[in-house]
Design an enzyme around this catalytic site. Structure first.
Site, PDB file in Angstrom:
ATOM      1  N   LYS A 139      14.736   4.743 -10.850  1.00 36.49           N
ATOM      2  CA  LYS A 139      13.674   4.813  -9.832  1.00 36.49           C
ATOM      3  C   LYS A 139      13.821   3.656  -8.832  1.00 36.49           C
ATOM      4  O   LYS A 139      13.762   3.857  -7.618  1.00 36.49           O
ATOM      5  CB  LYS A 139      12.296   4.771 -10.510  1.00 36.49           C
ATOM      6  CG  LYS A 139      11.149   4.767  -9.509  1.00 36.49           C
ATOM      7  CD  LYS A 139       9.783   4.650 -10.176  1.00 36.49           C
ATOM      8  CE  LYS A 139       8.691   4.513  -9.114  1.00 36.49           C
ATOM      9  NZ  LYS A 139       7.369   4.216  -9.678  1.00 36.49           N
TER      10      LYS A 139
ATOM     11  N   HIS B 159      10.632   4.520  -2.737  1.00 39.78           N
ATOM     12  CA  HIS B 159       9.939   4.078  -1.531  1.00 39.78           C
ATOM     13  C   HIS B 159       9.724   2.560  -1.540  1.00 39.78           C
ATOM     14  O   HIS B 159       9.953   1.882  -0.563  1.00 39.78           O
ATOM     15  CB  HIS B 159       8.596   4.811  -1.432  1.00 39.78           C
ATOM     16  CG  HIS B 159       7.756   4.750  -2.688  1.00 39.78           C
ATOM     17  ND1 HIS B 159       8.286   4.942  -3.940  1.00 39.78           N
ATOM     18  CD2 HIS B 159       6.439   4.474  -2.878  1.00 39.78           C
ATOM     19  CE1 HIS B 159       7.330   4.811  -4.844  1.00 39.78           C
ATOM     20  NE2 HIS B 159       6.198   4.522  -4.231  1.00 39.78           N
TER      21      HIS B 159
ATOM     22  N   ASP C 286       0.868  -1.170   0.000  1.00 38.82           N
ATOM     23  CA  ASP C 286       0.000   0.000   0.000  1.00 38.82           C
ATOM     24  C   ASP C 286       0.904   1.219   0.000  1.00 38.82           C
ATOM     25  O   ASP C 286       1.835   1.309   0.812  1.00 38.82           O
ATOM     26  CB  ASP C 286      -0.959   0.015   1.192  1.00 38.82           C
ATOM     27  CG  ASP C 286      -2.172   0.876   0.870  1.00 38.82           C
ATOM     28  OD1 ASP C 286      -2.945   0.487  -0.037  1.00 38.82           O
ATOM     29  OD2 ASP C 286      -2.345   1.948   1.477  1.00 38.82           O
ATOM     30  N   SER C 287       0.633   2.109  -0.926  1.00 39.15           N
ATOM     31  CA  SER C 287       1.574   3.205  -1.120  1.00 39.15           C
ATOM     32  C   SER C 287       0.848   4.464  -1.546  1.00 39.15           C
ATOM     33  O   SER C 287      -0.338   4.436  -1.847  1.00 39.15           O
ATOM     34  CB  SER C 287       2.619   2.799  -2.167  1.00 39.15           C
ATOM     35  OG  SER C 287       2.003   2.138  -3.257  1.00 39.15           O
TER      36      SER C 287
END
Ligand code: ITT
Length: 197
Positions: A173, A178, A69-70
């Site tokens: 990336k 994250h 979940d981001s």
């Protein structure tokens, strides 16, 4: 034989990034399961939603399940869109409408700092095994730049770079995102002897 993981997501871009980063594992998507349910994201935090997704899918299989979940937190918007990142422009929205809405909301804001956050939960047989998180700092650009990536990538430039994630491309990336930072924890955890069979 590589350790198998099922990624509990309907977002093919996430699966692609997770597969590229966790190259030592066999990363499978939901197509290996028979009619997996669509999990409602009723949580108020990334961890709550990641847990809901991992548990729901891990009830359907004996395999190890990984959920992600981001979202994007923008400081001048009080942390929005946050957990609502995928639904920012409404339930029927899409990446392009979300990006347009973000640019409208940012109109007139000179403070443009933001971060992507990712929480990953590992589960098996209806039990959470562990959770991991990662973040990358950056800022929101004045207009979309680049065509690669997904979601808010065209509007997000990581700290120290003028180019967006959509211009930098997957390899760069994935070296700083994250998601890759959360997945570092996953890979370390899975490699500890005795954590999984
Ligand atoms: P699942 O719930 O099925 O995993 P989803 O896309 O709905 O798929 P989330 O609920 O976690 O996933 O929402 C994440 C949203 O945050 C995603 O749709 C993008 O808009 C944004 N996002 C997350 N990671 C991103 C990234 O690496 N690059 C760009 N945008 C990202």
């Amino acid at each position: 034989m590589k350790q198998r993981l099922i990624v509990a997501t309907r977002n093919a871009h996430k699966v692609g990034e997770i597969r590229a980063i966790l190259s030592a594992f066999e990363v499978l998507d939901l197509s290996v399961l028979n009619d997996p349910p669509e999990v409602e994201e009723t949580g108020k935090t990334f961890l709550e939603n990641a847990t809901l997704k991992a548990l729901a899918i891990s009830e359907l299989t004996d395999a190890l399940v990984l959920s992600d979940d981001s979202g994007l937190e923008v400081d001048s918007l009080g942390g929005d869109p946050g957990v609502y990142s995928s639904r920012y422009a409404g339930e029927d929205g899409n990446d392009s409408l979300n990006n347009e809405k973000l640019l409208r909301e940012m109109d007139g804001h000179s403070e443009r700092t933001a971060r992507f956050r990712c929480v990953i939960v590992l589960a098996r047989g209806g039990n959470v095994l562990a959770d991991f998180s990662g973040a990358v700092e950056g800022r929101i650009l004045q207009k979309k730049q680049g065509r690669r990536g997904f979601g808010y990538d065209p509007l997000f430039a990581p700290e120290g770079d003028k180019r967006s994630f959509a211009e930098l491309g997957e390899e760069i990336k994935n070296g700083m995102s994250h998601r890759s930072r959360a997945l570092e924890g996953v890979a370390d955890w899975l490699c500890q002897p005795g954590e999984i069979d």
